[in-house]
Design a protein around this motif. Structure first.
Motif: not given
Length: 153
Positions: A98-118, A126-132
């Motif tokens: 979600t915009p407020s909860c992005v998994p902490q992976l080595e290849s990501l920074t905190v601001n990466d939403y949606p993450p790569p491979h979404t 107003t709510n959203e989520a993504s599957f990557s």
């Protein structure tokens, strides 16, 4: 525990007022092997479905989609609204963000939403989520029968 965490990230999308909207992402990349077709995404978006519940059995998440009634009056002879189930399995590397909860992976920074491979984004109000899923072992499928999916586990 992590699949239950992903289920809880989807709960804010549950709404009787707002329709669920799905958006395919990373269209330049091939999605995971078992993934819903563009026509199924369009059917859900055009069918005026609401997310009524997010349930889990083992590692399989089921998003219960109920079609809003097109009429404002209900009688005893009115059929129940159509129900579809969006089955989500994470595989080895799949994630719900979600915009407020992005998994902490080595290849990501905190601001990466949606993450790569979404591959799919969900929106409700107003709510959203993504599957990557970087390694594409997960899946998202639409079914009319939840029992068949549960029996397969």
């Amino acid at each position: 525990p992590e699949v239950e965490h992903f289920r809880t990230l989807l709960l804010p999308l549950v709404s009787n007022e707002h329709s669920i909207h799905l958006e395919r992402c990373s269209l330049d990349k091939k999605p995971p092997r078992k993934f819903m077709e563009d026509s199924e995404v369009a059917e859900i978006n055009e069918g005026n479905y609401c997310l009524s519940e997010v349930i889990r059995k083992g590692k399989l998440i089921a998003m219960v989609l109920v079609q809003k009634s097109t009429t404002t009056t209900t009688t005893a002879t009115t059929a129940n609204p159509a129900t579809k189930y969006l089955l989500v399995h994470m595989g080895m590397t799949g994630r719900i963000s979600t915009p407020s909860c992005v998994p902490q992976l080595e290849s990501l920074t905190v601001n990466d939403y949606p993450p790569p491979h979404t591959y799919l984004q969900f929106r409700s109000g107003t709510n959203e989520a993504s599957f990557s899923d970087p390694r594409k072992f997960g899946f998202i499928q639409v079914t009319d029968s939840l029992q068949d999916a549960w029996d397969g586990l």
